[in-house]
Design a protein around this motif. Structure first.
Motif, PDB file in Angstrom:
ATOM      1  N   ARG A  90      -5.608  12.672 -10.275  1.00 22.05           N
ATOM      2  CA  ARG A  90      -5.941  12.666  -8.850  1.00 22.05           C
ATOM      3  C   ARG A  90      -6.163  11.242  -8.325  1.00 22.05           C
ATOM      4  NH1 ARG A  90     -10.761  16.620  -8.765  1.00 22.05           N
ATOM      5  NH2 ARG A  90     -10.673  16.372 -11.034  1.00 22.05           N
ATOM      6  N   LEU A  91      -6.750  10.372  -9.145  1.00 19.62           N
ATOM      7  CA  LEU A  91      -6.890   8.971  -8.735  1.00 19.62           C
ATOM      8  C   LEU A  91      -5.525   8.315  -8.555  1.00 19.62           C
ATOM      9  CD1 LEU A  91      -9.849   7.716 -10.948  1.00 19.62           C
ATOM     10  CD2 LEU A  91      -9.755   7.620  -8.443  1.00 19.62           C
ATOM     11  N   ARG A  92      -4.615   8.610  -9.469  1.00 21.96           N
ATOM     12  CA  ARG A  92      -3.253   8.056  -9.361  1.00 21.96           C
ATOM     13  C   ARG A  92      -2.564   8.559  -8.086  1.00 21.96           C
ATOM     14  NH1 ARG A  92       1.156   7.705  -8.260  1.00 21.96           N
ATOM     15  NH2 ARG A  92       3.029   7.306  -9.517  1.00 21.96           N
ATOM     16  N   LEU A  93      -2.785   9.829  -7.738  1.00 21.63           N
ATOM     17  CA  LEU A  93      -2.218  10.371  -6.506  1.00 21.63           C
ATOM     18  C   LEU A  93      -2.866   9.748  -5.269  1.00 21.63           C
ATOM     19  CD1 LEU A  93      -1.978  14.123  -7.534  1.00 21.63           C
ATOM     20  CD2 LEU A  93      -0.048  12.615  -7.041  1.00 21.63           C
ATOM     21  N   LEU A  94      -4.179   9.492  -5.324  1.00 21.18           N
ATOM     22  CA  LEU A  94      -4.845   8.799  -4.211  1.00 21.18           C
ATOM     23  C   LEU A  94      -4.267   7.402  -4.034  1.00 21.18           C
ATOM     24  CD1 LEU A  94      -8.703   9.534  -4.395  1.00 21.18           C
ATOM     25  CD2 LEU A  94      -7.057  10.348  -2.713  1.00 21.18           C
ATOM     26  N   SER A  95      -4.016   6.740  -5.142  1.00 25.26           N
ATOM     27  CA  SER A  95      -3.417   5.410  -5.087  1.00 25.26           C
ATOM     28  C   SER A  95      -2.085   5.436  -4.351  1.00 25.26           C
ATOM     29  CB  SER A  95      -3.222   4.878  -6.513  1.00 25.26           C
ATOM     30  OG  SER A  95      -2.451   3.702  -6.523  1.00 25.26           O
ATOM     31  N   HIS A 167      -5.548  -2.351  -4.172  1.00 22.77           N
ATOM     32  CA  HIS A 167      -4.665  -1.907  -3.093  1.00 22.77           C
ATOM     33  C   HIS A 167      -4.833  -2.696  -1.790  1.00 22.77           C
ATOM     34  CE1 HIS A 167      -5.300   1.469  -5.856  1.00 22.77           C
ATOM     35  NE2 HIS A 167      -4.109   1.896  -5.516  1.00 22.77           N
ATOM     36  N   ASN A 168      -6.029  -3.207  -1.549  1.00 23.83           N
ATOM     37  CA  ASN A 168      -6.407  -3.622  -0.200  1.00 23.83           C
ATOM     38  C   ASN A 168      -5.571  -4.739   0.403  1.00 23.83           C
ATOM     39  OD1 ASN A 168      -8.349  -1.697   0.100  1.00 23.83           O
ATOM     40  ND2 ASN A 168     -10.094  -3.045  -0.269  1.00 23.83           N
ATOM     41  N   HIS A 169      -4.992  -5.589  -0.417  1.00 22.19           N
ATOM     42  CA  HIS A 169      -4.232  -6.717   0.145  1.00 22.19           C
ATOM     43  C   HIS A 169      -2.723  -6.551   0.002  1.00 22.19           C
ATOM     44  CE1 HIS A 169      -7.845  -8.940   1.040  1.00 22.19           C
ATOM     45  NE2 HIS A 169      -8.296  -8.670  -0.164  1.00 22.19           N
ATOM     46  N   THR A 170      -2.287  -5.375  -0.409  1.00 20.13           N
ATOM     47  CA  THR A 170      -0.852  -5.132  -0.555  1.00 20.13           C
ATOM     48  C   THR A 170      -0.123  -5.322   0.765  1.00 20.13           C
ATOM     49  OG1 THR A 170      -1.314  -3.548  -2.334  1.00 20.13           O
ATOM     50  CG2 THR A 170       0.861  -3.443  -1.325  1.00 20.13           C
ATOM     51  N   TYR A 171      -0.766  -4.980   1.873  1.00 13.57           N
ATOM     52  CA  TYR A 171      -0.112  -5.099   3.184  1.00 13.57           C
ATOM     53  C   TYR A 171       0.304  -6.526   3.495  1.00 13.57           C
ATOM     54  CZ  TYR A 171      -4.354  -7.193   5.165  1.00 13.57           C
ATOM     55  OH  TYR A 171      -5.397  -8.037   5.448  1.00 13.57           O
ATOM     56  N   GLN A 172      -0.332  -7.522   2.854  1.00 13.78           N
ATOM     57  CA  GLN A 172      -0.023  -8.914   3.173  1.00 13.78           C
ATOM     58  C   GLN A 172       1.342  -9.349   2.647  1.00 13.78           C
ATOM     59  OE1 GLN A 172      -3.482 -10.987   1.601  1.00 13.78           O
ATOM     60  NE2 GLN A 172      -4.482 -10.920   3.602  1.00 13.78           N
ATOM     61  N   THR A 182       8.349   0.462  -4.764  1.00 11.33           N
ATOM     62  CA  THR A 182       7.973   1.577  -3.906  1.00 11.33           C
ATOM     63  C   THR A 182       6.484   1.867  -4.068  1.00 11.33           C
ATOM     64  OG1 THR A 182       8.416   3.169  -5.650  1.00 11.33           O
ATOM     65  CG2 THR A 182      10.265   2.596  -4.187  1.00 11.33           C
ATOM     66  N   PRO A 183       5.890   2.638  -3.137  1.00  9.36           N
ATOM     67  CA  PRO A 183       4.500   3.046  -3.320  1.00  9.36           C
ATOM     68  C   PRO A 183       4.263   3.739  -4.657  1.00  9.36           C
ATOM     69  CG  PRO A 183       5.156   3.471  -1.059  1.00  9.36           C
ATOM     70  CD  PRO A 183       6.391   3.024  -1.798  1.00  9.36           C
ATOM     71  N   ALA A 184       5.202   4.585  -5.076  1.00  8.94           N
ATOM     72  CA  ALA A 184       5.036   5.292  -6.343  1.00  8.94           C
ATOM     73  C   ALA A 184       5.015   4.322  -7.522  1.00  8.94           C
ATOM     74  CB  ALA A 184       6.153   6.315  -6.527  1.00  8.94           C
ATOM     75  N   ARG A 185       5.921   3.338  -7.504  1.00  8.04           N
ATOM     76  CA  ARG A 185       5.952   2.390  -8.618  1.00  8.04           C
ATOM     77  C   ARG A 185       4.701   1.524  -8.628  1.00  8.04           C
ATOM     78  NH1 ARG A 185      10.296  -2.516  -9.896  1.00  8.04           N
ATOM     79  NH2 ARG A 185       9.115  -3.375 -11.642  1.00  8.04           N
ATOM     80  N   ALA A 187       1.761   2.233  -7.373  1.00  3.36           N
ATOM     81  CA  ALA A 187       0.609   3.053  -7.748  1.00  3.36           C
ATOM     82  C   ALA A 187       0.556   3.231  -9.264  1.00  3.36           C
ATOM     83  CB  ALA A 187       0.677   4.410  -7.050  1.00  3.36           C
ATOM     84  N   ALA A 188       1.706   3.463  -9.867  1.00 10.09           N
ATOM     85  CA  ALA A 188       1.752   3.621 -11.327  1.00 10.09           C
ATOM     86  C   ALA A 188       1.291   2.350 -12.027  1.00 10.09           C
ATOM     87  CB  ALA A 188       3.166   3.989 -11.761  1.00 10.09           C
ATOM     88  N   GLU A 189       1.736   1.195 -11.529  1.00  8.88           N
ATOM     89  CA  GLU A 189       1.364  -0.078 -12.152  1.00  8.88           C
ATOM     90  C   GLU A 189      -0.112  -0.405 -11.916  1.00  8.88           C
ATOM     91  OE1 GLU A 189       3.073  -1.875 -14.147  1.00  8.88           O
ATOM     92  OE2 GLU A 189       5.020  -0.878 -13.948  1.00  8.88           O
ATOM     93  N   TYR A 190      -0.564  -0.226 -10.679  1.00  7.49           N
ATOM     94  CA  TYR A 190      -1.965  -0.517 -10.376  1.00  7.49           C
ATOM     95  C   TYR A 190      -2.893   0.329 -11.241  1.00  7.49           C
ATOM     96  CZ  TYR A 190      -0.758  -2.989  -5.966  1.00  7.49           C
ATOM     97  OH  TYR A 190      -0.293  -3.859  -5.023  1.00  7.49           O
ATOM     98  N   CYS A 191      -2.607   1.624 -11.290  1.00 10.38           N
ATOM     99  CA  CYS A 191      -3.498   2.531 -12.018  1.00 10.38           C
ATOM    100  C   CYS A 191      -3.410   2.312 -13.521  1.00 10.38           C
ATOM    101  CB  CYS A 191      -3.180   3.980 -11.658  1.00 10.38           C
ATOM    102  SG  CYS A 191      -3.689   4.414  -9.976  1.00 10.38           S
TER     103      CYS A 191
END
Length: 224
Positions: A90-95, A167-172, A182-185, A187-191
């Motif tokens: 669920r954390l990975r999905l939130l990411s 996640h917070n500074h990805t928009y920059q 992609t968001p999925a990739r 998220a997988a790497e971040y988590c």
């Protein structure tokens, strides 16, 4: 927001165009430094016509914040409702849900991060409450993972901040992201980075991603 009585079918379309234009201007110059005259020029309307659509400049800021928080929280609630799924899934999905909003609304996210303090009164209280709700959802899942022994027991607040700060500074830099980021990739790497660092024992990221894939389909069904 529902269309006010007496407004034609094109009213909401035009209003959404104005919100988009405002998000672009606020992201470029900042909310405080952007005047009504600049907004009028950007959307090709006089002041009276502009206020007809937006009510006030602050209302634009509220709408921009809502475009980020409303869909994010709706998705997050569906994810956390899957109580039979492991907390790391669920954390990975939130990411991924957070990163999908970031990629879809880069200008809005910039304004969301930099200018939300300009929101006042009841709108500010609601906004702060929505932000806190998302953080609480993250905190509850991290806590659950620690209680289950999947993650090491560390300072909970610090662990939540680690998740959010990934996640917070990805928009920059997301607008210049290489193909395939992609968001999925991401998220997988971040988590994977966070979970490996906090894991109480080795775990398989491949197994996690397979569980995420199946759970993602369940979230889509809940959200539809």
């Amino acid at each position: 927001m529902a269309r006010p009585p007496g407004h034609g079918p094109g009213y909401e379309t035009r209003r959404q165009e104005i919100i988009d234009a405002a998000a672009t201007l606020f992201a470029e110059k900042g909310y405080a430094a952007t005047g009504i005259t600049e907004l009028c020029e950007a959307v090709g309307l006089g002041k009276g016509a502009l206020y007809h659509y937006i009510g006030s400049k602050e209302n634009l800021l509220v709408e921009i914040q809502d475009r980020v928080l409303v869909p994010l929280l709706a998705r997050a609630r569906c994810i956390t409702a899957l109580s039979d799924e492991e907390p790391l899934v669920r954390l990975r999905l939130l990411s991924q849900a957070l990163l999908e909003i970031i990629f879809a609304r880069l200008d809005h996210i910039w304004v969301y991060e930099h200018d939300y303090r300009h929101v006042t009164g009841p709108h500010r209280k609601r906004l702060v409450g929505q932000r806190r709700e998302f953080e609480d959802l993250v905190r509850d899942l991290v806590s659950e993972a620690m209680d289950d022994g999947v993650l090491r027991t560390v300072d909970l607040r610090l662990a939540v901040l680690q998740f959010l700060n990934l996640h917070n500074h990805t928009y920059q830099w997301a607008h210049t992201a290489a193909a395939g980021w992609t968001p999925a990739r991401l998220a997988a790497e971040y988590c994977a980075t966070m979970f490996r660092g906090l894991a109480s024992q080795p775990f398989s990221t491949a197994d996690l991603e397979e569980k995420v894939r199946r759970a993602h389909e369940r979230v889509d069904a809940l959200a539809s």
